[in-house]
Scaffold this motif. Structure first.
Motif, PDB file in Angstrom:
ATOM      1  N   GLY A  75       2.451   0.267   8.488  1.00 15.98           N
ATOM      2  CA  GLY A  75       3.861   1.051   8.516  1.00 15.98           C
ATOM      3  C   GLY A  75       3.956   1.192  10.054  1.00 15.98           C
ATOM      4  O   GLY A  75       4.923   1.635  10.674  1.00 15.98           O
ATOM      5  N   SER A  76       2.842   0.762  11.007  1.00 15.00           N
ATOM      6  CA  SER A  76       2.981   0.913  12.423  1.00 15.00           C
ATOM      7  C   SER A  76       3.230  -0.259  12.957  1.00 15.00           C
ATOM      8  O   SER A  76       2.588  -1.117  12.997  1.00 15.00           O
ATOM      9  CB  SER A  76       1.564   1.817  12.729  1.00 15.00           C
ATOM     10  OG  SER A  76       1.216   1.396  14.052  1.00 15.00           O
ATOM     11  N   ASP A  77       4.239   0.153  14.014  1.00 16.05           N
ATOM     12  CA  ASP A  77       4.554  -1.435  14.845  1.00 16.05           C
ATOM     13  C   ASP A  77       3.367  -1.873  15.657  1.00 16.05           C
ATOM     14  O   ASP A  77       3.178  -2.897  15.824  1.00 16.05           O
ATOM     15  CB  ASP A  77       5.685  -0.869  15.541  1.00 16.05           C
ATOM     16  CG  ASP A  77       6.896  -0.956  14.895  1.00 16.05           C
ATOM     17  OD1 ASP A  77       7.025  -1.555  13.864  1.00 16.05           O
ATOM     18  OD2 ASP A  77       8.134  -0.271  15.624  1.00 16.05           O
ATOM     19  N   GLN A  78       2.915  -0.783  16.054  1.00  7.93           N
ATOM     20  CA  GLN A  78       1.405  -1.025  16.952  1.00  7.93           C
ATOM     21  C   GLN A  78       0.568  -2.003  16.300  1.00  7.93           C
ATOM     22  O   GLN A  78      -0.015  -2.857  16.697  1.00  7.93           O
ATOM     23  CB  GLN A  78       0.908   0.302  17.505  1.00  7.93           C
ATOM     24  CG  GLN A  78      -0.006   0.096  18.606  1.00  7.93           C
ATOM     25  CD  GLN A  78       0.618   1.021  19.756  1.00  7.93           C
ATOM     26  OE1 GLN A  78       1.368   1.714  19.716  1.00  7.93           O
ATOM     27  NE2 GLN A  78      -0.306   0.845  20.800  1.00  7.93           N
ATOM     28  N   ALA A 138      -2.223   8.362  13.375  1.00  2.00           N
ATOM     29  CA  ALA A 138      -1.039   8.294  13.516  1.00  2.00           C
ATOM     30  C   ALA A 138      -0.634   7.249  13.106  1.00  2.00           C
ATOM     31  O   ALA A 138       0.507   7.010  12.459  1.00  2.00           O
ATOM     32  CB  ALA A 138      -0.608   8.520  15.197  1.00  2.00           C
ATOM     33  N   ASP A 139      -1.125   5.993  13.173  1.00  4.73           N
ATOM     34  CA  ASP A 139      -0.842   4.665  12.669  1.00  4.73           C
ATOM     35  C   ASP A 139      -0.832   4.693  11.128  1.00  4.73           C
ATOM     36  O   ASP A 139       0.541   4.461  10.451  1.00  4.73           O
ATOM     37  CB  ASP A 139      -1.435   3.534  13.078  1.00  4.73           C
ATOM     38  CG  ASP A 139      -1.577   3.229  14.413  1.00  4.73           C
ATOM     39  OD1 ASP A 139      -0.415   3.084  15.186  1.00  4.73           O
ATOM     40  OD2 ASP A 139      -2.478   2.994  15.486  1.00  4.73           O
ATOM     41  N   PHE A 140      -1.608   5.442  10.783  1.00  7.55           N
ATOM     42  CA  PHE A 140      -2.026   5.464   9.270  1.00  7.55           C
ATOM     43  C   PHE A 140      -0.911   6.346   8.698  1.00  7.55           C
ATOM     44  O   PHE A 140      -0.180   5.789   7.552  1.00  7.55           O
ATOM     45  CB  PHE A 140      -3.392   5.925   8.893  1.00  7.55           C
ATOM     46  CG  PHE A 140      -3.367   6.008   7.260  1.00  7.55           C
ATOM     47  CD1 PHE A 140      -3.453   4.753   6.589  1.00  7.55           C
ATOM     48  CD2 PHE A 140      -3.737   7.369   6.555  1.00  7.55           C
ATOM     49  CE1 PHE A 140      -3.452   4.991   5.220  1.00  7.55           C
ATOM     50  CE2 PHE A 140      -3.804   7.579   5.637  1.00  7.55           C
ATOM     51  CZ  PHE A 140      -3.569   6.125   4.625  1.00  7.55           C
ATOM     52  N   ALA A 141      -0.487   7.432   9.430  1.00  8.15           N
ATOM     53  CA  ALA A 141       0.436   8.238   8.931  1.00  8.15           C
ATOM     54  C   ALA A 141       1.912   7.435   8.721  1.00  8.15           C
ATOM     55  O   ALA A 141       2.570   7.647   7.935  1.00  8.15           O
ATOM     56  CB  ALA A 141       0.645   9.618   9.707  1.00  8.15           C
ATOM     57  N   LYS A 142       1.975   6.355   9.645  1.00 12.51           N
ATOM     58  CA  LYS A 142       3.237   5.852   9.521  1.00 12.51           C
ATOM     59  C   LYS A 142       3.238   4.900   8.431  1.00 12.51           C
ATOM     60  O   LYS A 142       4.224   4.648   7.619  1.00 12.51           O
ATOM     61  CB  LYS A 142       3.564   5.010  10.852  1.00 12.51           C
ATOM     62  CG  LYS A 142       3.882   5.768  12.056  1.00 12.51           C
ATOM     63  CD  LYS A 142       3.982   5.006  13.380  1.00 12.51           C
ATOM     64  CE  LYS A 142       4.087   5.913  14.464  1.00 12.51           C
ATOM     65  NZ  LYS A 142       3.798   5.221  15.954  1.00 12.51           N
ATOM     66  N   THR A 143       2.078   4.290   8.109  1.00 11.69           N
ATOM     67  CA  THR A 143       2.127   3.605   6.772  1.00 11.69           C
ATOM     68  C   THR A 143       2.352   4.521   5.357  1.00 11.69           C
ATOM     69  O   THR A 143       2.762   4.248   4.681  1.00 11.69           O
ATOM     70  CB  THR A 143       0.697   3.003   6.775  1.00 11.69           C
ATOM     71  OG1 THR A 143       0.410   2.225   7.924  1.00 11.69           O
ATOM     72  CG2 THR A 143       0.611   2.031   5.341  1.00 11.69           C
ATOM     73  N   VAL A 154     -13.666   6.467   7.014  1.00 10.59           N
ATOM     74  CA  VAL A 154     -12.230   6.502   7.214  1.00 10.59           C
ATOM     75  C   VAL A 154     -11.501   5.691   6.388  1.00 10.59           C
ATOM     76  O   VAL A 154     -10.457   5.869   5.827  1.00 10.59           O
ATOM     77  CB  VAL A 154     -11.964   6.663   8.888  1.00 10.59           C
ATOM     78  CG1 VAL A 154     -10.324   6.537   9.188  1.00 10.59           C
ATOM     79  CG2 VAL A 154     -12.776   7.578   9.563  1.00 10.59           C
ATOM     80  N   LYS A 155     -11.872   4.345   6.420  1.00 13.87           N
ATOM     81  CA  LYS A 155     -11.230   3.435   5.629  1.00 13.87           C
ATOM     82  C   LYS A 155     -10.980   3.854   4.306  1.00 13.87           C
ATOM     83  O   LYS A 155      -9.986   3.749   3.560  1.00 13.87           O
ATOM     84  CB  LYS A 155     -11.960   1.953   5.683  1.00 13.87           C
ATOM     85  CG  LYS A 155     -11.707   1.106   7.061  1.00 13.87           C
ATOM     86  CD  LYS A 155     -12.492  -0.161   6.820  1.00 13.87           C
ATOM     87  CE  LYS A 155     -12.596  -0.990   8.097  1.00 13.87           C
ATOM     88  NZ  LYS A 155     -13.821  -1.852   7.931  1.00 13.87           N
ATOM     89  N   GLU A 156     -12.166   4.374   3.880  1.00 14.96           N
ATOM     90  CA  GLU A 156     -12.205   4.738   2.251  1.00 14.96           C
ATOM     91  C   GLU A 156     -11.233   5.853   2.076  1.00 14.96           C
ATOM     92  O   GLU A 156     -10.579   5.918   1.181  1.00 14.96           O
ATOM     93  CB  GLU A 156     -13.674   5.169   1.909  1.00 14.96           C
ATOM     94  CG  GLU A 156     -14.009   5.512   0.537  1.00 14.96           C
ATOM     95  CD  GLU A 156     -13.631   4.382  -0.348  1.00 14.96           C
ATOM     96  OE1 GLU A 156     -12.833   4.835  -1.252  1.00 14.96           O
ATOM     97  OE2 GLU A 156     -14.069   3.253   0.082  1.00 14.96           O
ATOM     98  N   SER A 157     -11.204   6.747   2.975  1.00 16.43           N
ATOM     99  CA  SER A 157     -10.367   8.173   2.434  1.00 16.43           C
ATOM    100  C   SER A 157      -8.785   7.425   2.916  1.00 16.43           C
ATOM    101  O   SER A 157      -7.989   7.924   2.082  1.00 16.43           O
ATOM    102  CB  SER A 157     -10.676   9.084   3.323  1.00 16.43           C
ATOM    103  OG  SER A 157     -10.060   9.180   4.816  1.00 16.43           O
ATOM    104  N   ARG A 158      -8.536   6.627   3.791  1.00 13.20           N
ATOM    105  CA  ARG A 158      -7.370   6.013   3.881  1.00 13.20           C
ATOM    106  C   ARG A 158      -6.881   5.363   2.547  1.00 13.20           C
ATOM    107  O   ARG A 158      -5.935   5.329   1.961  1.00 13.20           O
ATOM    108  CB  ARG A 158      -7.168   5.153   5.106  1.00 13.20           C
ATOM    109  CG  ARG A 158      -7.089   6.089   6.360  1.00 13.20           C
ATOM    110  CD  ARG A 158      -6.938   5.230   7.541  1.00 13.20           C
ATOM    111  NE  ARG A 158      -7.072   6.247   8.959  1.00 13.20           N
ATOM    112  CZ  ARG A 158      -7.244   5.652  10.042  1.00 13.20           C
ATOM    113  NH1 ARG A 158      -7.355   4.511  10.396  1.00 13.20           N
ATOM    114  NH2 ARG A 158      -7.524   6.671  11.008  1.00 13.20           N
TER     115      ARG A 158
END
Ligand code: 5AD
Ligand code: SF4
Length: 455
Positions: free
Chosen positions: A283-286, A330-335, A371-375
């Motif tokens: 969900g992040s444009d970056q 922040a990128d993940f929050a957009k996702t 971090v991948k796991e928790s996301r």
């Protein structure tokens, strides 16, 4: 000596390829068996999309080869004689696989399946003393030299059939191994596809799922647009006109190049089921830019909204990768925000896996495993909540269900799908298979609906 078991990893494309090989082998007198232990010949049709998928098949092949050595002809138990690796992982890893698995009988990539039956025939002949034992068949060319491969080989009567409309992929998503594994994009002739589906309809198929890496790009080099309609939309219209076909699905489209003409199909073609698998990845444009996905979050959401406007009952599923190189909190929050906004009915969430030779691999695997796991967990929990909520809204409604088969669980429980692609379970009998039945939904879980047939 001629019992074959095919184990399929990966996507529907692979499922279809396995069906095609099974049909070719049946036509030559081989028997396809469901149980591995009953097979003389085992073919693993492999996937390469993540490292885990590759390791699974490699591990399996290693264990099978070990068993093959251990078994002695004196035992009355059936003995595995042939092991073949096929498909994307075979293609991707290639010859070096033979160093760790030297006793493989076949190593066949994604484009040369049609050579498998000849090779097995030669092996059979050698067992009967009718010829020398052929050496390992290695076929790793990604050039599609045979249209033969693209043609359908459906295993007789099928309520719902997979139909390949194109091969390969010309997109260059930075993380993805598929272009390497499946070669350049090429369309199957429209006439062939329509013919195959006519044939399927004549033998009782009610639903077709069109398969391609990026179906909405179908034929854009081979066929001109007509009256503002892309070749893919032209194909959909032709399939829609085939009598006997009641439902059309496809997978997967790409969000870029998802034009209004295709959106309109969901308004105009009633056979086109109102479920779409539209991979968003992030969900992040970056991150989308780093992934080379060539659309923005906004464009994605606009397509979703246009589809909902064309058909209010539209159901969505998606693919998401968490932990792509460079993905920040922040990128993940957009996702997560996009996830909440779309309210996907279903999603496949993948932890990023480095595929060597891809552009993302050069960026390093920057997101730590935990971090991948928790996301991943965060999205899975969100998904469970939204899909349960979406399913519960269907309790008390009547859904049109295409009955496919007995469900595994109970003998009198049958399984089908509603138009939104939800699994529906209901008490039924064999005569229901192949029918479109109205089913009253009585309860829902995150993954299925339960109900009672009204007819
Ligand atoms: N790592 C993790 N997931 C991947 N996918 C493709 N490549 C990778 C990778 N390197 C996912 C994408 C794609 C789905 C089939 O697999 O989400 O849509
Ligand atoms: Fe399917 Fe891609 Fe896996 Fe090949 S690598 S089986 S195309 S998911």
């Amino acid at each position: 000596m001629n019992r074959v078991h095919i184990k399929t990893y990966g996507c529907q494309m692979n499922e279809r390829d396995s069906e095609a090989i099974a049909a070719m082998l049946r036509a030559r007198g081989y028997t396809i068996v469901n149980a591995e232990a009953e097979a003389d010949i085992i073919l693993l049709n492999t996937c390469s999309v993540r490292d885990q998928a590759e390791q699974k098949a490699i591990g399996k092949a290693g264990r099978l080869l070990k068993d093959k050595h251990r078994a002695t002809p004196a035992l009355s138990a059936p003995r595995l004689r042939v092991l073949g690796l096929m498909g994307c992982m075979a293609q991707n890893r290639g010859r070096p696989l033979l160093e760790s698995l030297p006793d493989l009988d076949l190593l066949v990539g994604t484009q040369k399946f049609h050579h498998v039956p000849d090779h097995l025939d030669n092996l059979l002949a050698s067992w009967r003393g009718l010829g020398p034992r052929p050496s390992t068949l290695v076929e790793l060319d990604t050039e599609a030299d045979s249209q033969n491969l693209l043609r359908g080989h459906s295993p007789g009567r099928q309520v719902s059939a997979l139909v390949s409309i194109m091969q390969g992929c010309d997109m260059r998503c930075a993380y993805c191994i598929v272009p390497k594994a499946r070669g350049a994009e090429r369309a199957r002739p429209m006439e062939d596809i329509v013919d195959e589906i006519r044939g399927l309809a004549a033998t009782g198929t009610r639903e077709v799922t069109l398969l391609g890496q990026i179906v909405n790009h179908y034929g854009k080099r081979e066929y001109p647009a007509v009256a503002g309609k892309t070749p893919f939309v032209q194909l959909l219209e032709r399939i829609h006109a085939i009598e006997g076909i009641e439902r059309i699905r496809f997978t997967s489209p790409h969000p870029s190049g998802f034009r209004q003409d295709l959106v309109n199909c969901y308004r105009d073609l009633h056979k086109l089921c109102e479920h779409i698998h539209l991979p968003v990845q992030s969900g992040s444009d970056q991150i989308l830019r780093a992934m080379r996905r060539s659309y923005t979050r906004d464009q994605y959401l606009r397509t979703v909204n246009a589809l909902r406007a064309a058909h209010p009952g539209m159901c969505f599923s998606t693919d998401i990768i968490v932990g792509h190189p460079g993905e920040t909190d922040a990128d993940f929050a957009k996702t997560v925000a996009l996830f909440d906004e779309v309210k996907f009915d279903m999603a496949f969430i993948f932890k990023y896996s480095t595929r060597s030779g891809t552009e993302s691999a050069d960026m390093g695997d920057t997101v730590p495993r935990d971090v991948k796991e928790s996301r991943n967990q965060i999205l899975l929990e969100r998904l469970a909540a939204t899909s349960l909520a979406r399913n519960q809204t269907l309790v008390g409604t009547t859904q049109e269900v295409l009955v496919e088969s007995p469900a595994r669980k109970g003998r009198d429980i049958f399984m089908g799908r509603n138009r939104g692609n939800r699994k529906v379970l209901f008490p039924g009998n064999a005569a229901h298979v192949g029918l479109l039945l109205p089913v009253r939904v009585e309860s829902a879980t995150t993954t299925a609906l339960q109900g009672r047939a009204l007819a």
